[in-house]
Design an enzyme around this catalytic site. Sequence first.
Site, PDB file in Angstrom:
ATOM      1  N   SER A 110       0.834  -1.195   0.000  1.00 24.71           N
ATOM      2  CA  SER A 110       0.000   0.000   0.000  1.00 24.71           C
ATOM      3  C   SER A 110       0.869   1.245   0.000  1.00 24.71           C
ATOM      4  CB  SER A 110      -0.905   0.025   1.237  1.00 24.71           C
ATOM      5  OG  SER A 110      -0.120   0.195   2.419  1.00 24.71           O
ATOM      6  N   ASP A 119      13.118   3.915   7.731  1.00 22.30           N
ATOM      7  CA  ASP A 119      14.482   3.683   7.261  1.00 22.30           C
ATOM      8  C   ASP A 119      15.372   4.879   7.582  1.00 22.30           C
ATOM      9  OD1 ASP A 119      14.023   1.166   6.277  1.00 22.30           O
ATOM     10  OD2 ASP A 119      13.896   1.776   4.172  1.00 22.30           O
TER      11      ASP A 119
END
Length: 228
Positions: free
Chosen positions: A79, A90
């Site tokens: 998604s 990250d």
Amino acid sequence: MLERFRQFWTRFWAPVAHLFIRAGISPNTVTFVGTVGVVAGALIFFPRGGLIWGVLVITAFVFSDIIDGYMARTTGQVSPFGAFWDSTLDRIGDAAIFGGLAMYYVGPGDNHWFAALAIYCLSMGSVTSYARARAESLGMQAKVGIAERADRLVSILVITGLADIVNRAGVGRDALYAIPVTLGVLAIASTITVFQRVVVVHQQALALVAQVPDDGAAPSTSRDGSPG
């Protein structure tokens, strides 16, 4: 460079991913837990001088970046939010790793120049990722460069771990100079990567402008891309 090994690690961690799927764990949860583990390993152990222990903890959690993607594809839970969530976390994990090294050099490492070098790597790593994301948001591509995220992380983690092992084996603290040397190489490589991405995007932008008809006025935008 190291992206070529992603398929190998995906197959390696696939059984763990399927175990999580059967347990009802979502990919976004794996992403979150993995980031918490990376941040904890970097910010708890690195500033105290426990470099090898920090590397081991980070390594144990960093593969969540592969596991969550595999889980999302396997379960059909890919998604836009998942991609946003993964990319955002990250950046947090990367910042913790280089920030933790900077804290080490402010503390037991006792070298402010090396701390500044770690902070520069942190900053340029963020700019490298931002350049690609911003280009893609404008309909262009910037996945080029000699130092992508995987290259940066594997390089600094491997060298940091090995340097501390050699140091603890009795060779002495001179072995730890391998870490700032690696940071210096990454600083140069990241800077080159940013330059490469700017050049590539500039070329694509010129090509897009050339495709606009002479009598067609393009919408005015400010430099940050918002309507101006």
